[in-house]
Write an enzyme that holds these catalytic residues in place. Structure first.
Site, PDB file in Angstrom:
ATOM      1  N   ARG A 121       0.837  -1.194   0.000  1.00 58.86           N
ATOM      2  CA  ARG A 121       0.000   0.000   0.000  1.00 58.86           C
ATOM      3  C   ARG A 121       0.877   1.251   0.000  1.00 58.86           C
ATOM      4  NH1 ARG A 121      -1.828   0.556   4.422  1.00 58.86           N
ATOM      5  NH2 ARG A 121      -1.303  -1.392   5.449  1.00 58.86           N
ATOM      6  N   TYR A 162      -1.657  -3.379  -6.780  1.00 58.76           N
ATOM      7  CA  TYR A 162      -1.464  -4.111  -5.521  1.00 58.76           C
ATOM      8  C   TYR A 162      -2.723  -4.100  -4.643  1.00 58.76           C
ATOM      9  CZ  TYR A 162      -0.385  -5.284  -0.814  1.00 58.76           C
ATOM     10  OH  TYR A 162      -0.463  -5.875   0.417  1.00 58.76           O
ATOM     11  N   LYS A 169      -9.838  -2.299   1.632  1.00 56.14           N
ATOM     12  CA  LYS A 169      -9.556  -1.178   2.524  1.00 56.14           C
ATOM     13  C   LYS A 169     -10.291   0.091   2.088  1.00 56.14           C
ATOM     14  CE  LYS A 169      -7.264  -3.853   5.060  1.00 56.14           C
ATOM     15  NZ  LYS A 169      -5.896  -4.205   5.060  1.00 56.14           N
ATOM     16  N   HIS A 184     -10.740  -2.466  11.414  1.00 56.69           N
ATOM     17  CA  HIS A 184      -9.674  -3.316  10.887  1.00 56.69           C
ATOM     18  C   HIS A 184      -9.453  -4.475  11.864  1.00 56.69           C
ATOM     19  CE1 HIS A 184      -5.235  -3.444   9.285  1.00 56.69           C
ATOM     20  NE2 HIS A 184      -6.022  -4.215   8.585  1.00 56.69           N
ATOM     21  N   SER A 219      -1.551  -4.111   9.897  1.00 54.70           N
ATOM     22  CA  SER A 219      -1.278  -5.064   8.829  1.00 54.70           C
ATOM     23  C   SER A 219      -0.010  -5.855   9.140  1.00 54.70           C
ATOM     24  CB  SER A 219      -1.077  -4.326   7.508  1.00 54.70           C
ATOM     25  OG  SER A 219      -2.209  -3.550   7.215  1.00 54.70           O
ATOM     26  N   CYS A 224       0.592  -8.165  11.346  1.00 51.71           N
ATOM     27  CA  CYS A 224       0.899  -8.396  12.763  1.00 51.71           C
ATOM     28  C   CYS A 224       0.177  -9.635  13.294  1.00 51.71           C
ATOM     29  CB  CYS A 224       0.526  -7.181  13.606  1.00 51.71           C
ATOM     30  SG  CYS A 224       1.620  -5.778  13.353  1.00 51.71           S
ATOM     31  N   ASP A 232      -9.672  -9.824   8.708  1.00 49.97           N
ATOM     32  CA  ASP A 232      -9.125  -8.487   8.432  1.00 49.97           C
ATOM     33  C   ASP A 232     -10.091  -7.339   8.739  1.00 49.97           C
ATOM     34  OD1 ASP A 232      -6.910  -6.911   7.472  1.00 49.97           O
ATOM     35  OD2 ASP A 232      -7.987  -6.585   5.600  1.00 49.97           O
ATOM     36  N   ARG A 242       1.662 -12.444  -0.855  1.00 47.93           N
ATOM     37  CA  ARG A 242       0.294 -12.672  -0.364  1.00 47.93           C
ATOM     38  C   ARG A 242      -0.336 -13.907  -0.981  1.00 47.93           C
ATOM     39  NH1 ARG A 242      -1.975  -8.974   3.574  1.00 47.93           N
ATOM     40  NH2 ARG A 242      -0.276  -7.513   3.876  1.00 47.93           N
TER      41      ARG A 242
HETATM   42  O1  SAT Z   1      -2.960  -4.372   1.068  1.00 47.54           O
HETATM   43  S1  SAT Z   1      -3.996  -4.756   2.003  1.00 47.54           S
HETATM   44  O2  SAT Z   1      -4.557  -3.557   2.617  1.00 47.54           O
HETATM   45  O3  SAT Z   1      -5.037  -5.466   1.314  1.00 47.54           O
HETATM   46  C1  SAT Z   1      -3.357  -5.746   3.233  1.00 47.54           C
HETATM   47  C2  SAT Z   1      -3.004  -4.944   4.421  1.00 47.54           C
HETATM   48  O4  SAT Z   1      -2.088  -4.129   4.342  1.00 47.54           O
HETATM   49  O5  SAT Z   1      -3.653  -5.090   5.481  1.00 47.54           O
HETATM   50 MN    MN Z   2      -5.381  -5.498   6.887  1.00 45.33          MN
END
Ligand code: SAT
Ligand code: MN
Length: 591
Positions: free
Chosen positions: A80, A208, A217, A237, A259, A261, A286, A375
């Site tokens: 991101r 991405y 998000k 989140h 993210s 963690c 998530d 991922r």
């Molecule tokens: O890139 S994402 O937002 O989908 C994954 C994350 O950073 O939590």
């Molecule tokens: Mn996330």
């Protein structure tokens, strides 16, 4: 005029707002063809096969990884981009110091120039989707337009996409508009813009995950958090996990961590053999949408239908459920490959990488074989621990909310907030070391309130006020806790084993909810003593456990003054109640 695929539902039943918008976007972006996604398995397979033929996807060994594929992104498009992500509200103060802001008309004008003609020679995919069970009053719909088949395939896995969503949109006549183009993947021509007042998103220049899968998000957190404030609920989140105790009662817990963690690992936790009788069910890994129910409890749905999880570190010891789940029907992004076309990543007990995530011969001198933010995308129903309630339109009742960060010091293993209002302060005070999920330096401690720093679609001051207001409406609010699985000793070694052993901490929380577990007031909140935790079979030295359950008062007095300075940035928007809670903590610490 672009050629178009058949419509998933008859033209007469389509929302005019959707068709008018698709026509206007096609006018602007000039695609060669338009593909309306219908959301079937056959469609996903056809899109996947086409990308394999084009060389954009690589089929993995079908004997060991059936229906699995590898996608390699542009090497400069792997995370991101928070510095290029904007909230575009009429008033700058509504976006707050926690967001980048751009005036909406200026942002639209900038994006219009980027989008003009950008889909020439490409296919425009229309993806109608529903975040949440399609028959749930708590769910919300959107339509993403994208020129990336990779994004379309991800959205087909991650959301309830296609015909049913389109039918619901026609009934409701409201949806979030998400326009996405990968553009030229030029980091200097990359923007992720949100217009919460218009329920719309415009994203250009990245393929991405969080930048491009707009249901995730962008919609389910940034735009939904704005909608949630207006409508009296919370878009967070958070993972959602069900824990069945040895007596057979199932309790649901929601947990917010930044993210990368460990949300996916906690959501799919495997109870250790030394804690017999427990069972764990994943509702989400998530995002949670939390609604006050008529019964005074907080009810949660997972708006997503799949997982976009971090691959490195996944193995039979850390997360056997995930390890098994991603052995079929999974789309991998930016992992390495073995000689026999198995995916490979750091943390696997066997196999040897020969090709790195960029497709080059693997050379350890150039860094890890798999990208640290590589991922997997996989349907939630592939998870062996998937909860039978993921499609329940009512969601699940939440007994406890957990906040946490990645901190080598200061934060103890676990503590409980005094009450909801103190819990809001505890959530607002979360700090965590940055990870590879976002572009930028890794391992730097920053404030990440409620793990929402990158995702809250409005001013945090207003957001905390909203949290306080939601709590005031709950006659049976969840208890609120803070955890830190990442505390280290002087040599930098983790003090807590984590993963399945985290269940001991969750079990203590559930006993606190039932009123059966002890705790001591440590000023910052309520901490278990070692004897309050179930430590049967736990391999942690008593000294390490004592450190994990201790509060260093001088360090915490410093922490409190840093939190005060942080909160004061929000000026008049900061609820005074937060400062009052902080003063109570400071006084209890002897300040
Ligand atoms: O890139 S994402 O937002 O989908 C994954 C994350 O950073 O939590
Ligand atoms: Mn996330």
């Amino acid at each position: 005029m672009a050629t178009a695929s058949p419509l998933p539902i008859p033209m007469s039943q389509l929302s005019r707002a959707v068709t008018d918008w698709v026509d206007a976007v096609a006018q602007l972006t000039q695609p060669e063809s338009v593909h309306w996604c219908e959301g079937t398995r056959a469609e996903r397979e056809a899109l996947t096969s086409a990308l394999v033929r084009e060389g954009q996807l690589l089929k993995l060994d079908p004997k060991t990884y059936p229906d699995c594929h590898l996608y390699r992104s542009d090497p400069a498009d792997v995370a991101r981009v928070e510095h290029l992500t904007y909230i575009c509200t009429r008033s700058k103060d509504d976006a707050g110091p926690n967001n980048n802001w751009m005036e909406p008309q200026a942002a639209h004008a900038k994006m219009r120039e980027l989008f003009r003609g950008c889909m020439r020679g490409r296919t425009l995919y229309v993806i109608p989707y529903c975040m949440g069970p399609v028959d749930s009053p708590l769910a919300r719909c959107g339509v993403e337009i994208t020129d990336s088949a990779y994004v379309a395939i991800n959205m087909l896995i991650m959301t309830r996409a296609g015909r049913e969503a389109l039918e619901r949109i026609a009934r409701e006549d409201t949806f979030v508009r998400g326009l996405h183009s990968t553009g030229e993947l030029d980091p200097n021509r990359r923007f992720i813009m949100h217009f919460p007042e218009e329920l719309s998103i415009e994203s250009y220049g990245s393929g991405y995950g969080g930048n491009a899968l707009l249901g995730k998000k962008c919609h389910a957190l940034r735009v939904a958090s704005w909608q949630a404030r207006a409508e009296g609920w919370l878009a967070e989140h958070m993972l959602i996990v069900g824990l069945r105790d040895p007596r057979g009662a199932t309790h649901y817990v929601a947990a917010a961590f930044p993210s990368a963690c460990g949300k996916t690992n906690l959501a799919m936790l495997i109870p250790p053999d030394t804690l017999p009788g427990w069972e764990v069910f994943t509702v989400g890994d998530d995002i949670a949408w939390l609604h006050p129910g008529a019964d005074g409890r907080l009810w949660a749905i997972n708006p997503e239908a799949g997982y976009f999880g971090v691959v490195p570190g996944t193995n039979p010891q850390t997360n056997r459920n995930a390890y098994e789940m991603i052995r079929r029907d999974t789309l991998f992004t930016n992992v390495a490959l073995t000689a026999d076309h198995h995916p490979w990543w750091e943390g696997l007990p066997d196999g040897r990488p020969v090709t790195d995530w960029q497709g080059r011969p693997f050379d350890p001198a150039r860094g890890p074989a798999a990208h640290p933010n590589s991922r997997f995308t996989v349907a939630a129903t592939r998870n062996p621990a998937c909860s039978p309630l993921i499609d329940d339109p009512r969601g699940v009742p939440i007994s406890a909310i957990i906040f946490g960060g990645r901190r080598r010091e200061v934060a103890p293993l676990v503590y409980e907030a005094r009450d909801w209002a103190h819990g809001v302060l505890v959530g607002a005070s979360v700090a965590s070391e940055t990870t590879a999920a976002a572009v930028g330096q890794v391992g730097v401690v920053r404030r990440d309130p409620m793990a929402m720093q990158p995702f809250c679609g409005y001013n945090f001051g207003d957001y905390w006020r909203h949290w306080l207001a939601v709590g005031a409406r709950l006659s049976r609010p969840p208890r609120i806790f803070h955890v830190n699985w990442f505390r280290r000793d002087a040599e930098g070694k983790f003090l807590w084993p984590g993963f399945g052993e985290n269940l001991r901490v969750l079990a203590w929380m559930l006993e606190r909810c039932a009123g059966t577990a002890g705790a001591i007031d440590a000023g910052i909140g309520l901490l278990p003593r070692a004897e309050d935790l179930d430590t049967r079979g736990l391999k942690v030295e008593p000294q390490a456990l004592a450190t994990l359950l201790s509060v260093d008062a001088p360090l915490w007095r410093k922490e409190v003054s840093e939190v005060r300075a942080y909160l004061e940035q929000y000026g008049a928007r900061l609820p005074q109640q937060m400062l009052a809670e902080l003063s109570r903590t400071a006084a209890a610490l002897g300040d």
